[in-house]
Design a protein around this motif. Structure first.
Motif, PDB file in Angstrom:
ATOM      1  N   PRO A 248       0.822  -1.200   0.000  1.00 31.04           N
ATOM      2  CA  PRO A 248       0.000   0.000   0.000  1.00 31.04           C
ATOM      3  C   PRO A 248       0.867   1.265   0.000  1.00 31.04           C
ATOM      4  O   PRO A 248       2.017   1.230   0.452  1.00 31.04           O
ATOM      5  CB  PRO A 248      -0.797  -0.096   1.305  1.00 31.04           C
ATOM      6  N   GLY A 249       0.291   2.365  -0.506  1.00 41.75           N
ATOM      7  CA  GLY A 249       1.049   3.615  -0.631  1.00 41.75           C
ATOM      8  C   GLY A 249       1.669   4.065   0.675  1.00 41.75           C
ATOM      9  O   GLY A 249       2.835   4.475   0.723  1.00 41.75           O
ATOM     10  N   TRP A 250       0.894   3.958   1.782  1.00 40.10           N
ATOM     11  CA  TRP A 250       1.431   4.433   3.061  1.00 40.10           C
ATOM     12  C   TRP A 250       2.647   3.609   3.461  1.00 40.10           C
ATOM     13  O   TRP A 250       3.615   4.126   3.986  1.00 40.10           O
ATOM     14  CB  TRP A 250       0.369   4.393   4.180  1.00 40.10           C
ATOM     15  N   ARG A 251       2.619   2.261   3.167  1.00 42.11           N
ATOM     16  CA  ARG A 251       3.739   1.415   3.595  1.00 42.11           C
ATOM     17  C   ARG A 251       4.971   1.666   2.708  1.00 42.11           C
ATOM     18  O   ARG A 251       6.112   1.666   3.167  1.00 42.11           O
ATOM     19  CB  ARG A 251       3.330  -0.062   3.538  1.00 42.11           C
ATOM     20  N   ARG A 252       4.692   1.897   1.428  1.00 39.63           N
ATOM     21  CA  ARG A 252       5.789   2.260   0.522  1.00 39.63           C
ATOM     22  C   ARG A 252       6.490   3.509   1.044  1.00 39.63           C
ATOM     23  O   ARG A 252       7.718   3.568   1.109  1.00 39.63           O
ATOM     24  CB  ARG A 252       5.189   2.582  -0.868  1.00 39.63           C
ATOM     25  N   PHE A 253       5.680   4.495   1.427  1.00 39.35           N
ATOM     26  CA  PHE A 253       6.252   5.739   1.946  1.00 39.35           C
ATOM     27  C   PHE A 253       7.078   5.450   3.205  1.00 39.35           C
ATOM     28  O   PHE A 253       8.213   5.896   3.359  1.00 39.35           O
ATOM     29  CB  PHE A 253       5.115   6.730   2.259  1.00 39.35           C
ATOM     30  N   TRP A 254       6.502   4.620   4.108  1.00 41.44           N
ATOM     31  CA  TRP A 254       7.179   4.315   5.369  1.00 41.44           C
ATOM     32  C   TRP A 254       8.505   3.582   5.108  1.00 41.44           C
ATOM     33  O   TRP A 254       9.558   3.971   5.600  1.00 41.44           O
ATOM     34  CB  TRP A 254       6.257   3.479   6.264  1.00 41.44           C
ATOM     35  N   GLU A 255       8.429   2.545   4.285  1.00 39.84           N
ATOM     36  CA  GLU A 255       9.620   1.700   4.083  1.00 39.84           C
ATOM     37  C   GLU A 255      10.715   2.424   3.301  1.00 39.84           C
ATOM     38  O   GLU A 255      11.875   2.386   3.679  1.00 39.84           O
ATOM     39  CB  GLU A 255       9.223   0.430   3.330  1.00 39.84           C
ATOM     40  N   GLU A 257      10.783   5.863   2.041  1.00 37.74           N
ATOM     41  CA  GLU A 257      11.138   7.249   2.368  1.00 37.74           C
ATOM     42  C   GLU A 257      11.602   7.382   3.814  1.00 37.74           C
ATOM     43  O   GLU A 257      12.638   7.980   4.086  1.00 37.74           O
ATOM     44  CB  GLU A 257       9.931   8.191   2.126  1.00 37.74           C
TER      45      GLU A 257
END
Ligand SMILES: Cc1cc2nc3c(=O)[nH]c(=O)nc-3n(C[C@H](O)[C@H](O)[C@H](O)COP(=O)(O)OP(=O)(O)OC[C@H]3O[C@@H](n4cnc5c(N)ncnc54)[C@H](O)[C@@H]3O)c2cc1C
Length: 444
Positions: A248-255, A257
């Motif tokens: 998911p987009g939020w996890r991509r951002f977390w992992e 970025e």
């Protein structure tokens, strides 16, 4: 002025390892303007360099003459979804190209770690990703159009001027200004990404099978840690099961970025402020590695954002020499007086027939070393060069190295052929600069 401008009239690369003050800038919008700019520079006695995105660590693009900024010369000009042949203007970034290809159901077969480079800049230095059965980006090229030193526009391919084609696919901008590139693309495909920590001894023992059993295999070795981060990306077979979920987009951002960029950047700043803690920070990074598995479009899996700045050297070594090179680095790197903050990246590629490709004529392993910007790196890079020199290592043309023409010539069976073609198409060295002078010797 371009996005790489460092001050009035100045050019600087991404890593800050090269700067230049071109006498003249041009931003051509078509081939006629590129040709006119080259002819006008010749009339003024100025050398010419085409600029990509400035992501080479070497001063490959630097010039005191005419800097050709191709950022207005972008976009796909032709695409055949049946054959997969796509023609793209040379200033197009890999990111823009992947997005345009996705819209028509196509994709590049392989990509490197990032997609900020222009297609022509990436090709010029032999940019590659990983995959034991795949070549670098240049292996996907079917034809090139170039403006030569006399301003003429020529096409080369396997059937039209094959020698120029063999030279210009990885040409370091020495032969002319590439105006369009025709690539053979694949139907869009999905990758299952699997990333997990594995004890480094185990990775080294299993190198051959890891390379053979995965479409795209690479690993990161943390010089002071026990674990390597092993990345395996495999194509989802046609009609195959669903595999792991998309991230998911939020996890991509977390992992990507937060953890890989902001978090790692903080560790790097800590290490730079107190270098004696670097080995402990390296062990911490290695111990904190976690497992993740996800599915996504190929071009989204291949590349990740790289916001922490570093310097880098990378050598291509014969695949069978890899374990010896790693053993020597594992022995020597922890003894360096100045500790190393960044992991070592290891990738693989198939042999190809492109004259100056770092994988010319041999199945290849790539070993890339990095250091956080602002930390001492020279002794590390010198040590690395002495290790890979023992196995006929070839430096990435866009990454830091100290080799000159005398040392490069024996590494490339077609080196003199390249120089002959260069002398033929650019007898006055119009496209020369000090870096090309070092790696090829005088033009003409
Ligand atoms: C963060 C980061 C990650 C990277 N990851 C990888 C990776 O995964 N794999 C890998 O192999 N490399 C990698 N590189 C290296 C990078 O791919 C190469 O250095 C590449 O050449 C950069 O492309 P560019 O568009 O920035 O070109 P530039 O660095 O601007 O130019 C490179 C050369 O291309 C020439 N050139 C540009 N356009 C033209 C044209 N139209 N005609 C003729 N010559 C031209 C220039 O004159 C110059 O000689 C990475 C670099 C960075 C900074």
């Amino acid at each position: 002025m371009t996005k790489q401008a460092a001050g009035p009239g100045q050019w600087r690369n991404w890593a800050g390892t090269a700067t230049a003050t071109p006498a003249r800038w041009a931003q051509p919008r078509n081939e006629a303007e590129i040709s006119a700019a080259v002819k006008e520079a010749a009339a003024a006695g100025l050398p010419v360099r085409a600029l990509g995105s400035g992501h080479s660590f070497t001063p490959a693009a630097a010039t005191s003459g005419l800097a050709l900024d191709l950022s207005l010369w972008t976009g796909v000009t032709a695409a055949d979804t049946q054959t997969g042949l796509v023609t793209v203007r040379s200033g197009t970034t890999l990111r823009a190209l992947s997005a345009a290809l996705a819209q028509i159901g196509l994709a590049l077969a392989n990509l490197g770690d990032i997609d900020a480079q222009t297609i022509s800049g990436a090709l010029a230095t032999g940019t590659h990703g990983t995959g034991a059965r795949l070549g670098g980006l240049a292996a996907q090229v079917e034809a090139l159009d170039l403006i030569l030193a006399d301003g003429s526009l020529v096409t080369c391919s396997a059937s039209a001027w094959p020698e120029l084609f063999a030279a210009a696919r990885v040409g370091l901008g020495a032969l002319g200004v590439v105006t369009t590139v025709t690539l053979r693309c694949l139907p869009s495909f999905t990758l299952i990404a699997d990333e997990r920590p594995v004890p480094v001894e185990q990775v080294i023992e299993q190198l051959d099978s890891l390379a053979a059993d995965n479409d795209h295999f690479e690993f990161y070795w943390f010089p002071y840690g026990r674990n390597a981060l092993v990345k395996r990306n495999n194509r989802v077979p046609a009609g195959g099961g669903p595999g792991p979920a998309r991230m998911p987009g939020w996890r991509r951002f977390w992992e990507f970025e937060v953890m890989e960029n902001a978090g790692f950047g903080t560790l790097c700043r800590l290490g730079r402020a107190a270098p004696r803690f670097i080995p402990a920070l390296g062990r911490l990074s290695s111990a904190a590695l976690s497992t993740r598995s996800y599915t996504d479009a190929s071009y989204r899996v291949f590349v990740t954002p790289r916001r922490v700045r570093f310097v880098e050297s990378e050598y291509a070594v014969p695949r069978e020499s890899l374990s010896g090179v790693l053993a020597e680095l594992r022995r020597a790197v922890p003894r360096l007086a100045d500790p190393v903050m960044f992991p070592v990246e290891v990738r693989v590629a198939a042999a190809d027939d492109i004259w100056l490709s770092t994988a010319y004529g041999r199945d290849t392993a790539y070993v890339a070393i990095h250091q956080y910007t602002g930390l001492p790196y020279q002794a590390y890079f010198d040590l690395f060069e002495s290790v890979v020199a023992e196995v006929a290592g070839r430096p990435h043309w866009g990454k830091m190295h100290s080799l000159d023409a005398g040392r490069l010539a024996p590494l490339y069976p077609r080196f003199d052929d390249f120089r002959r073609v260069r002398a033929q198409v650019d007898p006055e060295g119009r496209f020369g600069n000090p870096y090309l002078g070092r790696v090829f010797g005088p033009a003409g």
